[in-house]
Motif scaffolding. Structure first.
Motif, mmCIF file in Angstrom:
data_model
loop_
_atom_site.group_PDB
_atom_site.id
_atom_site.type_symbol
_atom_site.label_atom_id
_atom_site.label_comp_id
_atom_site.label_asym_id
_atom_site.label_seq_id
_atom_site.Cartn_x
_atom_site.Cartn_y
_atom_site.Cartn_z
ATOM 1 N N ILE A 1 -4.988 10.006 -7.503
ATOM 2 C CA ILE A 1 -4.259 8.733 -8.164
ATOM 3 C C ILE A 1 -4.704 7.450 -7.859
ATOM 4 C CG2 ILE A 1 -1.709 7.827 -8.118
ATOM 5 C CD1 ILE A 1 -0.761 10.824 -7.271
ATOM 6 N N PRO A 2 -5.040 6.757 -6.865
ATOM 7 C CA PRO A 2 -5.380 5.558 -6.802
ATOM 8 C C PRO A 2 -6.658 5.263 -7.425
ATOM 9 C CG PRO A 2 -5.759 6.457 -4.558
ATOM 10 C CD PRO A 2 -5.242 7.607 -5.615
ATOM 11 N N THR A 3 -6.748 4.073 -7.798
ATOM 12 C CA THR A 3 -8.138 3.647 -8.561
ATOM 13 C C THR A 3 -9.196 3.565 -7.507
ATOM 14 O OG1 THR A 3 -7.746 1.254 -8.167
ATOM 15 C CG2 THR A 3 -7.195 2.342 -10.159
ATOM 16 N N GLU A 4 -8.878 3.480 -6.229
ATOM 17 C CA GLU A 4 -9.944 3.503 -5.212
ATOM 18 C C GLU A 4 -9.435 4.604 -4.037
ATOM 19 O OE1 GLU A 4 -10.266 -0.090 -3.215
ATOM 20 O OE2 GLU A 4 -10.536 -1.450 -5.186
ATOM 21 N N PRO A 5 -9.999 5.954 -4.453
ATOM 22 C CA PRO A 5 -9.638 7.014 -3.616
ATOM 23 C C PRO A 5 -10.107 6.824 -2.408
ATOM 24 C CG PRO A 5 -11.302 7.429 -5.407
ATOM 25 C CD PRO A 5 -11.103 6.138 -5.609
ATOM 26 N N ARG B 1 0.069 1.850 -18.278
ATOM 27 C CA ARG B 1 0.052 1.258 -17.120
ATOM 28 C C ARG B 1 -1.149 1.227 -16.116
ATOM 29 N NH1 ARG B 1 6.066 0.986 -14.286
ATOM 30 N NH2 ARG B 1 6.864 -0.353 -15.903
ATOM 31 N N PRO B 2 -1.353 0.462 -15.365
ATOM 32 C CA PRO B 2 -2.659 0.789 -14.351
ATOM 33 C C PRO B 2 -2.285 1.707 -13.282
ATOM 34 C CG PRO B 2 -1.618 -1.395 -13.935
ATOM 35 C CD PRO B 2 -0.791 -0.881 -15.357
ATOM 36 N N ARG B 3 -3.258 2.365 -13.003
ATOM 37 C CA ARG B 3 -2.916 3.294 -11.668
ATOM 38 C C ARG B 3 -2.877 2.299 -10.413
ATOM 39 N NH1 ARG B 3 -8.037 7.074 -12.578
ATOM 40 N NH2 ARG B 3 -8.014 6.298 -10.652
ATOM 41 N N PRO B 4 -2.163 2.697 -9.410
ATOM 42 C CA PRO B 4 -2.059 1.896 -8.298
ATOM 43 C C PRO B 4 -3.543 1.753 -7.529
ATOM 44 C CG PRO B 4 -0.915 3.773 -7.678
ATOM 45 C CD PRO B 4 -1.269 3.855 -9.346
ATOM 46 N N ARG B 5 -3.763 0.658 -6.863
ATOM 47 C CA ARG B 5 -5.315 0.715 -6.153
ATOM 48 C C ARG B 5 -5.142 1.431 -4.982
ATOM 49 N NH1 ARG B 5 -6.935 -4.163 -2.931
ATOM 50 N NH2 ARG B 5 -9.202 -3.867 -2.631
ATOM 51 N N TRP B 6 -3.987 1.667 -4.443
ATOM 52 C CA TRP B 6 -3.718 2.143 -3.034
ATOM 53 C C TRP B 6 -2.389 2.956 -2.999
ATOM 54 C CZ3 TRP B 6 -0.046 1.887 1.048
ATOM 55 C CH2 TRP B 6 -0.490 2.485 2.120
ATOM 56 N N ILE B 7 -2.275 4.049 -2.494
ATOM 57 C CA ILE B 7 -0.963 4.798 -2.277
ATOM 58 C C ILE B 7 -0.881 5.054 -0.782
ATOM 59 C CG2 ILE B 7 -0.922 5.631 -4.466
ATOM 60 C CD1 ILE B 7 -1.807 8.429 -3.517
ATOM 61 N N SER B 8 0.531 5.140 -0.270
ATOM 62 C CA SER B 8 0.636 5.460 1.045
ATOM 63 C C SER B 8 0.375 6.848 1.440
ATOM 64 C CB SER B 8 2.258 4.876 1.433
ATOM 65 O OG SER B 8 2.672 5.299 2.613
ATOM 66 N N ILE C 1 2.449 5.557 -9.983
ATOM 67 C CA ILE C 1 2.035 4.548 -11.037
ATOM 68 C C ILE C 1 3.492 3.932 -11.414
ATOM 69 C CG2 ILE C 1 1.691 4.246 -13.461
ATOM 70 C CD1 ILE C 1 -0.160 6.509 -13.224
ATOM 71 N N LEU C 2 4.636 4.415 -11.539
ATOM 72 C CA LEU C 2 5.956 3.548 -11.653
ATOM 73 C C LEU C 2 6.421 2.693 -10.358
ATOM 74 C CD1 LEU C 2 8.073 6.074 -13.603
ATOM 75 C CD2 LEU C 2 6.995 4.432 -14.697
ATOM 76 N N THR C 3 5.927 3.021 -9.350
ATOM 77 C CA THR C 3 6.389 2.313 -8.047
ATOM 78 C C THR C 3 5.054 1.622 -7.612
ATOM 79 O OG1 THR C 3 5.912 4.139 -6.606
ATOM 80 C CG2 THR C 3 8.123 3.862 -7.528
ATOM 81 N N ASN C 4 4.126 1.563 -8.163
ATOM 82 C CA ASN C 4 2.925 0.729 -7.878
ATOM 83 C C ASN C 4 2.280 1.319 -6.361
ATOM 84 O OD1 ASN C 4 0.780 -1.102 -7.996
ATOM 85 N ND2 ASN C 4 1.780 -2.971 -7.014
ATOM 86 N N GLY C 5 2.251 2.454 -6.501
ATOM 87 C CA GLY C 5 1.910 3.077 -5.151
ATOM 88 C C GLY C 5 2.738 3.420 -4.223
ATOM 89 N N GLY C 6 4.122 3.479 -4.405
ATOM 90 C CA GLY C 6 5.102 3.500 -3.611
ATOM 91 C C GLY C 6 5.410 2.449 -2.552
ATOM 92 N N ALA C 7 5.137 1.302 -3.107
ATOM 93 C CA ALA C 7 5.145 0.295 -2.283
ATOM 94 C C ALA C 7 6.658 -0.098 -1.623
ATOM 95 C CB ALA C 7 4.789 -1.247 -3.163
ATOM 96 N N HIS C 8 7.613 0.419 -2.325
ATOM 97 C CA HIS C 8 8.713 -0.021 -1.485
ATOM 98 C C HIS C 8 9.229 1.139 -0.436
ATOM 99 C CE1 HIS C 8 9.633 3.450 -4.563
ATOM 100 N NE2 HIS C 8 10.687 3.701 -3.694
ATOM 101 N N GLU C 9 8.385 2.371 -0.389
ATOM 102 C CA GLU C 9 8.713 3.315 0.562
ATOM 103 C C GLU C 9 7.820 3.025 1.962
ATOM 104 O OE1 GLU C 9 10.545 5.767 0.418
ATOM 105 O OE2 GLU C 9 11.320 5.620 -1.783
#
Length: 140
Positions: A79-83, A30-37, A130-138
């Motif tokens: 974690i993100p691909t663009e730290p 699975r790809p790492r998320p590009r961005w995390i919150s 990774i499973l939540t695509n960067g915590g998008a739902h949060e």
């Protein structure tokens, strides 16, 4: 039946090992998320260490607070691909200087090697984002 939110699975010390051992969907390939919150990372790190978010962001030098801060920095940098830059991470952590954030990152790397709980937290956080695509739902 829907599985519980990954965030709820490891919000305290006792559940961290279960989160690491959770055999849910594989993150392999699975790809790492590009961005995390940053807000989600701070909230989860505070919950894992049993402290308030305000304590994590405070200037107090309690070792538990320092470890939680190091976890936040490790997550936002690794974690993100663009730290995030150290300057941006510092801004999210109550205006800390980039050199403070750099030192926290060095501390996080050392803790991953010698502190089992910290390493487990890193694994669980990586899996969650990774499973939540960067915590998008949060995100609010």
């Amino acid at each position: 039946m829907n599985a519980p939110s990954p965030l709820n699975v490891f919000v305290n010390r006792e559940n961290t090992m279960r989160a690491v051992a959770y055999v849910g969907p594989s993150i392999e390939g699975r790809p790492r998320p590009r961005w995390i919150s940053p807000d989600v990372v701070i909230r989860v790190a505070a919950a894992l260490y049993g402290i308030e978010e305000s304590e994590l962001l405070s200037r107090r030098r309690n070792p538990r607070f320092e470890e939680a801060r190091a976890l936040v920095v490790w997550c936002l940098w690794t974690i993100p691909t663009e730290p995030m830059s150290y300057v941006r991470i510092g801004r999210h952590m109550d205006g800390r200087d980039h050199s403070t954030v750099t030192n926290l990152h060095v501390k996080a790397i050392a803790l991953r090697l010698c502190n089992g709980f910290f390493a487990d937290c890193c694994t669980a956080m990586r899996r969650y984002f990774i499973l939540t695509n960067g915590g998008a739902h949060e995100r609010a």
